[in-house]
Design a protein around this motif. Structure first.
Motif, mmCIF file in Angstrom:
data_model
loop_
_atom_site.group_PDB
_atom_site.id
_atom_site.type_symbol
_atom_site.label_atom_id
_atom_site.label_comp_id
_atom_site.label_asym_id
_atom_site.label_seq_id
_atom_site.Cartn_x
_atom_site.Cartn_y
_atom_site.Cartn_z
ATOM 1 N N ARG A 343 0.819 -1.217 0.000
ATOM 2 C CA ARG A 343 0.000 0.000 0.000
ATOM 3 C C ARG A 343 0.852 1.267 0.000
ATOM 4 O O ARG A 343 0.412 2.309 -0.469
ATOM 5 N N SER A 344 2.040 1.183 0.551
ATOM 6 C CA SER A 344 2.903 2.367 0.603
ATOM 7 C C SER A 344 3.471 2.734 -0.767
ATOM 8 O O SER A 344 3.831 3.890 -1.014
ATOM 9 N N GLY A 345 3.552 1.731 -1.650
ATOM 10 C CA GLY A 345 4.125 1.981 -2.970
ATOM 11 C C GLY A 345 5.637 2.056 -2.977
ATOM 12 O O GLY A 345 6.266 2.348 -4.006
ATOM 13 N N ILE A 346 6.269 1.796 -1.849
ATOM 14 C CA ILE A 346 7.734 1.846 -1.743
ATOM 15 C C ILE A 346 8.321 0.523 -2.240
ATOM 16 O O ILE A 346 7.784 -0.552 -1.938
ATOM 17 N N ASP A 347 9.392 0.607 -2.980
ATOM 18 C CA ASP A 347 10.078 -0.593 -3.474
ATOM 19 C C ASP A 347 10.422 -1.491 -2.274
ATOM 20 O O ASP A 347 11.171 -1.082 -1.378
ATOM 21 N N PRO A 348 9.868 -2.712 -2.215
ATOM 22 C CA PRO A 348 10.094 -3.577 -1.046
ATOM 23 C C PRO A 348 11.562 -3.946 -0.831
ATOM 24 O O PRO A 348 11.962 -4.279 0.292
ATOM 25 N N TYR A 349 12.375 -3.889 -1.886
ATOM 26 C CA TYR A 349 13.780 -4.292 -1.768
ATOM 27 C C TYR A 349 14.714 -3.102 -1.517
ATOM 28 O O TYR A 349 15.924 -3.266 -1.412
ATOM 29 N N LYS A 350 14.128 -1.930 -1.399
ATOM 30 C CA LYS A 350 14.911 -0.731 -1.151
ATOM 31 C C LYS A 350 15.466 -0.749 0.271
ATOM 32 O O LYS A 350 14.775 -1.134 1.214
ATOM 33 N N LYS A 351 16.734 -0.335 0.458
ATOM 34 C CA LYS A 351 17.290 -0.230 1.798
ATOM 35 C C LYS A 351 16.605 0.924 2.526
ATOM 36 O O LYS A 351 16.312 1.968 1.920
ATOM 37 N N VAL A 352 16.354 0.720 3.818
ATOM 38 C CA VAL A 352 15.605 1.745 4.553
ATOM 39 C C VAL A 352 16.345 3.072 4.610
ATOM 40 O O VAL A 352 15.722 4.134 4.718
ATOM 41 N N ASN A 353 17.693 3.029 4.527
ATOM 42 C CA ASN A 353 18.427 4.298 4.548
ATOM 43 C C ASN A 353 18.318 5.057 3.231
ATOM 44 O O ASN A 353 18.789 6.180 3.103
ATOM 45 N N GLU A 354 17.655 4.413 2.232
ATOM 46 C CA GLU A 354 17.429 5.075 0.944
ATOM 47 C C GLU A 354 15.982 5.542 0.785
ATOM 48 O O GLU A 354 15.647 6.186 -0.209
ATOM 49 N N VAL A 355 15.126 5.190 1.740
ATOM 50 C CA VAL A 355 13.712 5.612 1.680
ATOM 51 C C VAL A 355 13.654 7.119 1.869
ATOM 52 O O VAL A 355 14.194 7.667 2.847
ATOM 53 N N THR A 356 13.011 7.807 0.954
ATOM 54 C CA THR A 356 12.953 9.270 1.018
ATOM 55 C C THR A 356 11.922 9.748 2.026
ATOM 56 O O THR A 356 11.047 8.988 2.480
ATOM 57 N N ARG A 357 11.999 11.025 2.317
ATOM 58 C CA ARG A 357 11.034 11.628 3.242
ATOM 59 C C ARG A 357 9.616 11.520 2.675
ATOM 60 O O ARG A 357 8.674 11.222 3.409
ATOM 61 N N GLU A 358 9.474 11.762 1.374
ATOM 62 C CA GLU A 358 8.147 11.679 0.748
ATOM 63 C C GLU A 358 7.602 10.261 0.804
ATOM 64 O O GLU A 358 6.408 10.043 1.035
ATOM 65 N N GLU A 359 8.467 9.278 0.586
ATOM 66 C CA GLU A 359 8.023 7.886 0.673
ATOM 67 C C GLU A 359 7.614 7.542 2.108
ATOM 68 O O GLU A 359 6.619 6.837 2.328
ATOM 69 N N ARG A 360 8.362 8.066 3.050
ATOM 70 C CA ARG A 360 8.029 7.829 4.453
ATOM 71 C C ARG A 360 6.679 8.448 4.813
ATOM 72 O O ARG A 360 5.868 7.870 5.527
ATOM 73 N N ARG A 361 6.431 9.618 4.262
ATOM 74 C CA ARG A 361 5.142 10.285 4.516
ATOM 75 C C ARG A 361 3.993 9.494 3.901
ATOM 76 O O ARG A 361 2.882 9.475 4.445
ATOM 77 N N LYS A 362 4.251 8.832 2.773
ATOM 78 C CA LYS A 362 3.206 7.988 2.159
ATOM 79 C C LYS A 362 2.884 6.818 3.082
ATOM 80 O O LYS A 362 1.721 6.435 3.246
ATOM 81 N N LEU A 363 3.914 6.245 3.710
ATOM 82 C CA LEU A 363 3.695 5.162 4.666
ATOM 83 C C LEU A 363 2.867 5.649 5.855
ATOM 84 O O LEU A 363 1.969 4.945 6.332
ATOM 85 N N VAL A 364 3.162 6.858 6.317
ATOM 86 C CA VAL A 364 2.370 7.452 7.402
ATOM 87 C C VAL A 364 0.912 7.598 6.974
ATOM 88 O O VAL A 364 -0.005 7.258 7.717
ATOM 89 N N GLN A 365 0.698 8.079 5.760
ATOM 90 C CA GLN A 365 -0.661 8.305 5.266
ATOM 91 C C GLN A 365 -1.471 7.015 5.188
ATOM 92 O O GLN A 365 -2.620 6.972 5.609
ATOM 93 N N VAL A 366 -0.858 5.968 4.647
ATOM 94 C CA VAL A 366 -1.626 4.721 4.509
ATOM 95 C C VAL A 366 -1.831 4.045 5.860
ATOM 96 O O VAL A 366 -2.767 3.260 6.037
ATOM 97 N N THR A 367 -0.955 4.351 6.827
ATOM 98 C CA THR A 367 -1.142 3.810 8.184
ATOM 99 C C THR A 367 -2.283 4.521 8.902
ATOM 100 O O THR A 367 -3.091 3.889 9.593
#
Length: 446
Positions: A343-367
């Motif tokens: 649901r977050s749309g973030i690449d599942p194989y991406k390293k967490v230290n590469e997750v952007t702020r915008e991607e993190r905010r998307k995770l917050v939104q879907v949560t």
């Protein structure tokens, strides 16, 4: 001379009415088509019987979904505290759990029915089991009455009954008439307490609506209530059976919010269920007939969006080289985590230290906004109560007597009354039953 009262249906409302009427001096006959009393009581609260809610009156009325104002006389006449005292007085110790839900201390619904049966026996109630009412009897009034602009020329005078033949199994009665068994029973008053349409296996098959209609009453269309939802989005094996605590659910019809509550819910193979979901169904039935609704779950209601983002950032900082798909175990149950990754749309194989702020905010939104489309309700077989029934506009709230047919009374789920889950619906049955019983037992000139 004692008034003769017949009560149709030995459920919660019927037994309450029988006790109240008999203890008020009436000669009471209670008719039940099943082989025992209180069949629905046995299955309420998953067999534990959440028999009332220990809350103050104003909170109680806020939990009533349909026609709360109609209940003022009955609920103040026989309160939730009086119901607790009644059971305690009959030797049934009680307890109150989270949310004010009251149960017998034993967690056995049979204790509640045992107390009611014992009190009926003491009061001299005549109980006829395996006896099905097939219709009402009416008699002409000596002098017609005028009520609400209507000319009333008849009153109820009794019922037609027949024996119910059993199949010899535990699944319930077979309603085929035994030869020569049909007869008529006369009464001064008849109280209809047949329940609604929920859990038809307990005998709630809508008979009371037919009796009411025969007496000229309007029936508000019925829907299952306190029942699970079906959803458009398939839940699948991943989430089926997963329970979530401390979530907030909101239901929307377009932009209009129609329900919001905090508590527990569960995913099923067809959609969603659980306490807050069942309560939501009480506010959704009529709208779902017209269009789908939107369910929005806040999976972390105790955290603001900023606090949740900070929490996620801390988790990521602790495991910088992990792939995103493996990084949510501290935030969600193991079965929910893969769903949130998708649901977050973030690449599942991406390293967490590469997750952007915008991607993190998307995770917050879907949560904070886990959306599902509600497409329908499950059926009466799964519904705790029925929404709809005999129109309360045609019943006197101070007595429960029909405004159209003198001597005819109603109580319990057969009326267009329903509330959220938590013991409120059973209290409505007790309170309206007691009022109907006492009112019917009063002498005509009182």
């Amino acid at each position: 001379m004692k008034k003769k009262i017949i009560i149709v249906g030995a459920g919660a409302a019927g037994m309450a009415a029988a006790i109240a009427a008999a203890e008020s001096g009436a000669e009471v006959t209670l008719l039940e088509k099943n082989e025992k009393t209180g069949k629905k009581i046995y299955i309420t609260g998953k067999g534990r019987c959440n028999f009332t809610n220990d809350c103050d009156p104003e909170q109680f009325f806020r939990k009533v979904v349909s026609n709360p104002r109609f209940l003022y006389s009955s609920l103040y006449g026989f309160t939730n505290q009086q119901m607790i005292e009644f059971l305690e007085g009959e030797g049934i110790r009680t307890k109150v759990e989270r949310g004010g839900r009251a149960f017998p201390l034993s967690d056995h619904a049979s204790d509640v029915t045992k107390a009611l049966n014992g009190r009926m026996k003491k009061a001299g109630v005549k109980l006829l089991l395996n006896t099905e009412v097939t219709g009402l009897l009416f008699a002409d009034l000596a002098e017609p009455l005028e009520r609400k602009g209507k000319r009333i020329e008849q009153r109820v005078s009794g019922v037609k009954v027949r024996e119910v033949r059993w199949s010899g199994t535990s699944k319930g009665p077979v309603s085929s008439p035994v030869a020569g068994s049909e007869r008529e029973l006369a009464a001064d008053c008849v109280i209809i307490t047949t329940g609604g349409l929920s859990y038809p296996s307990t005998g709630s098959t809508g008979d009371g609506y037919d009796f009411a209609a025969a007496a000229g009453h309007s029936i508000v269309p019925c829907s299952p209530s306190l029942v699970p939802f079906e959803t458009k989005e398939p839940v699948g094996d991943e989430l089926m059976g997963l329970s979530l605590k401390n979530v907030e659910a909101a239901v929307y019809d377009g932009k209009k919010e129609i329900f919001r509550e905090f508590g527990e819910m569960m995913f099923t193979h067809f959609g969603v269920t659980g306490p807050i979901i069942l309560s939501a169904s009480a506010y959704s039935a009529k709208r779902l007939r017209k269009n789908p609704l939107k369910l929005v779950l806040d999976l972390k209601p105790a955290l603001s969006e900023q606090q949740l983002d900070d929490r996620i950032l801390r988790d990521f900082d602790g495991e910088k080289n992990k792939e995103f798909r493996n990084s949510l175990s501290h935030l969600f149950p193991a079965r929910l985590a893969p769903v949130m990754v998708r649901r977050s749309g973030i690449d599942p194989y991406k390293k967490v230290n590469e997750v952007t702020r915008e991607e993190r905010r998307k995770l917050v939104q879907v949560t904070k906004n886990f959306e599902l489309t509600l497409t329908g309700l499950r059926g009466f077989n799964e519904a705790i109560v029925t929404q709809g029934g005999v129109s309360v506009k045609e019943v006197d709230p101070s007595t429960m007597e029909s405004k159209l047919t003198p001597g005819l009374y109603f109580a319990g789920e057969v009326l267009d009354l329903d509330a959220e889950t938590g013991g409120y619906n059973l209290q409505i049955a007790w309170s309206t039953g007691v009022l109907a019983g006492k009112s019917a037992a009063k002498p005509e000139n009182a």
